[in-house]
Design a protein around this motif. Structure first.
Motif, mmCIF file in Angstrom:
data_model
loop_
_atom_site.group_PDB
_atom_site.id
_atom_site.type_symbol
_atom_site.label_atom_id
_atom_site.label_comp_id
_atom_site.label_asym_id
_atom_site.label_seq_id
_atom_site.Cartn_x
_atom_site.Cartn_y
_atom_site.Cartn_z
ATOM 1 N N ALA A 1 2.562 6.710 1.643
ATOM 2 C CA ALA A 1 1.244 6.164 1.959
ATOM 3 C C ALA A 1 0.149 6.971 1.268
ATOM 4 O O ALA A 1 0.267 8.183 1.087
ATOM 5 C CB ALA A 1 1.030 6.184 3.463
ATOM 6 N N GLU A 2 -0.905 6.262 0.902
ATOM 7 C CA GLU A 2 -2.044 6.950 0.290
ATOM 8 C C GLU A 2 -2.723 7.828 1.330
ATOM 9 O O GLU A 2 -2.695 7.536 2.522
ATOM 10 C CB GLU A 2 -3.041 5.924 -0.246
ATOM 11 N N THR A 3 -3.358 8.877 0.858
ATOM 12 C CA THR A 3 -4.013 9.818 1.765
ATOM 13 C C THR A 3 -5.524 9.800 1.558
ATOM 14 O O THR A 3 -6.023 9.302 0.550
ATOM 15 C CB THR A 3 -3.492 11.249 1.541
ATOM 16 N N THR B 1 -5.971 16.439 4.893
ATOM 17 C CA THR B 1 -5.568 15.207 4.239
ATOM 18 C C THR B 1 -4.631 14.461 5.180
ATOM 19 O O THR B 1 -3.661 15.033 5.686
ATOM 20 C CB THR B 1 -4.854 15.520 2.909
ATOM 21 N N THR C 1 -2.916 10.327 6.440
ATOM 22 C CA THR C 1 -2.560 8.978 5.994
ATOM 23 C C THR C 1 -3.157 7.908 6.895
ATOM 24 O O THR C 1 -3.325 6.769 6.477
ATOM 25 C CB THR C 1 -1.031 8.778 5.950
ATOM 26 N N GLU C 2 -3.486 8.299 8.143
ATOM 27 C CA GLU C 2 -3.969 7.308 9.104
ATOM 28 C C GLU C 2 -4.683 8.003 10.256
ATOM 29 O O GLU C 2 -4.267 9.070 10.696
ATOM 30 C CB GLU C 2 -2.761 6.539 9.638
ATOM 31 N N MET D 1 -7.389 3.846 7.195
ATOM 32 C CA MET D 1 -6.438 4.284 6.175
ATOM 33 C C MET D 1 -7.205 4.465 4.867
ATOM 34 O O MET D 1 -8.390 4.127 4.786
ATOM 35 C CB MET D 1 -5.312 3.262 6.035
ATOM 36 N N ALA E 1 -0.600 14.011 6.320
ATOM 37 C CA ALA E 1 0.177 13.688 5.124
ATOM 38 C C ALA E 1 1.624 14.149 5.273
ATOM 39 O O ALA E 1 2.532 13.567 4.681
ATOM 40 C CB ALA E 1 -0.471 14.327 3.896
#
Length: 134
Positions: A2-4, A20, A22-23, A36, A56
């Motif tokens: 997943a993007e951070t 950092t 992810t959600e 997100m 993350a």
């Protein structure tokens, strides 16, 4: 993977989180809100509740917040809380004192303020049910 994005949780007392993630799930005034990476720019008020932060590394941390504002951008989110603590640090006595203070303020309050205080008591009670074991 997943993007951070960068997340900060700040209270007047201290910086609780700066990392950092992810959600992040925020108890926004209009309901739970999941943030997100690349989220549309948004500002929202935050009601008393639990903020869940997924790092993350995949760990999830939970924080009790007592209102505030969240500034959400595609690259990050900053939550400015009126007050906040890690759920493991939340003391039932402190929460009960907040509820009693709100109930005491109800006496003699205008109708508009009564509605807001009744809502606050309900939110604080729900917060206690979520994070403090019976």
């Amino acid at each position: 993977m997943a993007e951070t994005f960068n997340f900060e949780l700040v209270s007047p007392e201290r910086l609780l989180v700066s990392e950092t993630v992810t959600e992040v799930v925020i108890p926004a005034t209009e309901g739970e809100m999941t943030v997100m990476a690349n989220h549309a720019p948004t500002m929202t008020t935050v009601r008393p509740g639990v903020v869940a932060v997924k790092t993350a590394a995949g760990n999830t941390e939970r924080y009790a917040v007592f209102g505030g504002f969240a500034d959400i951008l595609p690259t990050g989110c900053t939550l400015l809380a009126e007050s906040a603590v890690h759920v493991d640090e939340l003391d039932s006595t402190v929460l009960e004192n907040r509820i009693e203070a709100a109930r005491a303020e109800l006496e003699g309050a205008s109708d508009e303020k009564k509605t807001r205080l009744e809502q606050l008591v309900a939110e604080l009670t729900k917060l206690g049910e979520i994070v403090i074991p019976a």
